[in-house]
Design a protein around this motif. Sequence first.
Motif, PDB file in Angstrom:
ATOM      1  N   GLN A  77       4.751  38.918 -35.285  1.00 49.31           N
ATOM      2  CA  GLN A  77       5.884  39.491 -36.014  1.00 49.31           C
ATOM      3  C   GLN A  77       7.171  39.220 -35.242  1.00 49.31           C
ATOM      4  N   ARG A  78       8.285  39.294 -35.934  1.00 54.48           N
ATOM      5  CA  ARG A  78       9.560  38.960 -35.300  1.00 54.48           C
ATOM      6  C   ARG A  78      10.608  39.981 -35.711  1.00 54.48           C
ATOM      7  N   GLU A  79      11.457  40.380 -34.762  1.00 51.58           N
ATOM      8  CA  GLU A  79      12.583  41.232 -35.129  1.00 51.58           C
ATOM      9  C   GLU A  79      13.789  40.846 -34.285  1.00 51.58           C
ATOM     10  N   VAL A  80      14.960  41.020 -34.884  1.00 54.77           N
ATOM     11  CA  VAL A  80      16.198  40.778 -34.148  1.00 54.77           C
ATOM     12  C   VAL A  80      16.629  42.116 -33.585  1.00 54.77           C
ATOM     13  N   ILE A  81      16.819  42.154 -32.253  1.00 49.79           N
ATOM     14  CA  ILE A  81      17.222  43.416 -31.626  1.00 49.79           C
ATOM     15  C   ILE A  81      18.727  43.590 -31.838  1.00 49.79           C
ATOM     16  N   PRO A  82      19.144  44.684 -32.450  1.00 51.59           N
ATOM     17  CA  PRO A  82      20.580  44.856 -32.696  1.00 51.59           C
ATOM     18  C   PRO A  82      21.368  44.938 -31.393  1.00 51.59           C
ATOM     19  N   ASP A  83      22.639  44.502 -31.435  1.00 48.34           N
ATOM     20  CA  ASP A  83      23.486  44.608 -30.250  1.00 48.34           C
ATOM     21  C   ASP A  83      23.529  46.048 -29.772  1.00 48.34           C
ATOM     22  N   VAL A  84      23.508  46.213 -28.465  1.00 52.95           N
ATOM     23  CA  VAL A  84      23.459  47.572 -27.917  1.00 52.95           C
ATOM     24  C   VAL A  84      24.846  48.210 -27.948  1.00 52.95           C
ATOM     25  N   ASP A  85      24.906  49.403 -28.466  1.00 56.01           N
ATOM     26  CA  ASP A  85      26.135  50.187 -28.380  1.00 56.01           C
ATOM     27  C   ASP A  85      26.015  51.010 -27.093  1.00 56.01           C
ATOM     28  N   TRP A  86      26.705  50.568 -26.057  1.00 51.46           N
ATOM     29  CA  TRP A  86      26.477  51.165 -24.741  1.00 51.46           C
ATOM     30  C   TRP A  86      26.910  52.623 -24.681  1.00 51.46           C
ATOM     31  N   ILE A  87      27.928  52.991 -25.487  1.00 51.86           N
ATOM     32  CA  ILE A  87      28.338  54.399 -25.454  1.00 51.86           C
ATOM     33  C   ILE A  87      27.233  55.268 -26.057  1.00 51.86           C
ATOM     34  N   ALA A  88      26.728  54.797 -27.217  1.00 47.92           N
ATOM     35  CA  ALA A  88      25.641  55.549 -27.854  1.00 47.92           C
ATOM     36  C   ALA A  88      24.439  55.598 -26.915  1.00 47.92           C
ATOM     37  N   LYS A  89      24.218  54.468 -26.248  1.00 48.41           N
ATOM     38  CA  LYS A  89      23.065  54.371 -25.351  1.00 48.41           C
ATOM     39  C   LYS A  89      23.184  55.376 -24.192  1.00 48.41           C
ATOM     40  N   SER A  90      24.414  55.491 -23.655  1.00 45.07           N
ATOM     41  CA  SER A  90      24.542  56.390 -22.515  1.00 45.07           C
ATOM     42  C   SER A  90      24.389  57.849 -22.964  1.00 45.07           C
ATOM     43  N   LEU A  91      24.814  58.136 -24.208  1.00 46.11           N
ATOM     44  CA  LEU A  91      24.604  59.501 -24.713  1.00 46.11           C
ATOM     45  C   LEU A  91      23.123  59.744 -24.941  1.00 46.11           C
TER      46      LEU A  91
END
Length: 292
Positions: A77-91
């Motif tokens: 299977q294949r998926e495209v990993i969405p660009d990371v939103d670093w602010i959301a990530k840090s929260l």
Amino acid sequence: MSEIRLFISTTEKNADAILSLMTDAFEDEGYAIATMEIDEKRDIWEASLYLMMDEEEDMRERFANLLRPAFPEAEIQREVIPDVDWIAKSLEGLQPVHAGRFIVHGSHDRGKARAGEIAIEIDAGQAFGTGHHGTTAGCLEVIESVMRARKIRSALDLGTGSGVLAIAVRKLAAIPVLATDIDPIATKVARENVRKNGIATGLTLETAPGFHHTAFRRHGPFDLIIANILARPLMRMAPQLVAHLAPGGQVVLSGILANQRWKVIAAYNGAGLRHVRTIWRNGWVTIHLDRP
Ligand SMILES: C[S@@+](CC[C@H](N)C(=O)[O-])C[C@H]1O[C@@H](n2cnc3c(N)ncnc32)[C@H](O)[C@@H]1O
């Protein structure tokens, strides 16, 4: 360029062979990472290959050719990993983490533990160990299962960082725990976290590199030794670590990448320990060994 994940569901029996095929075929290309994620409760083993490439490019055929001779049924299977939103990530990083029966949370999430959960309060500081890393989560799970199955009367947490693992042991049982770190800032942060978790006695913190401190002789030998450091130092310190382990003692090691695990296990087998179990969390492995 985007990050693409190619992944395949497999079984415990085939997991090692698939991961080795992936690592051997793609690791020289520099942009690929192979990991294994396991949901033990549902017995799901998922081998993933993360690649940086143009979104239109599809490596599934190359991957399939590699797997087909040994695993003709394999469905990729294949998926495209969405660009990371670093602010959301840090929260997101501040959200409580569940590992085994433990919930590790910051002070803003006090009282979020569900019935039966054991809460550990850790505020993100300058020390490693908020529970979000696969190594910390892996250790928490293995510690819980080891302490449920065996009578542990003393423990050592080598490389304690924020103190999270030592606190976890102490929350499971009122036994003496020695926690050490090479970094004085870590022991200071750990001391604060120990206090916040209401642990007034029984947990001793010392700053020490490896086993160079009189506290090890004073408190040891230990029924349980936990060390979440890195594969190389763990291998180097195998004889010393085992020398501080009581007969029948249990060892939990982490900070180890999947493809380093056999070398670490071999070093500890050489020092007289037996491999009991390995678990994977976010590409990192945690190994449980014992002294027969
Ligand atoms: C990956 S962190 C683990 C922190 C925590 N135990 C956890 O599981 O989240 C590793 C810690 O080990 C410490 N450390 C590294 N080498 C060490 C050594 N030789 N002796 C003692 N501590 C060490 C580091 O300073 C760091 O705080």
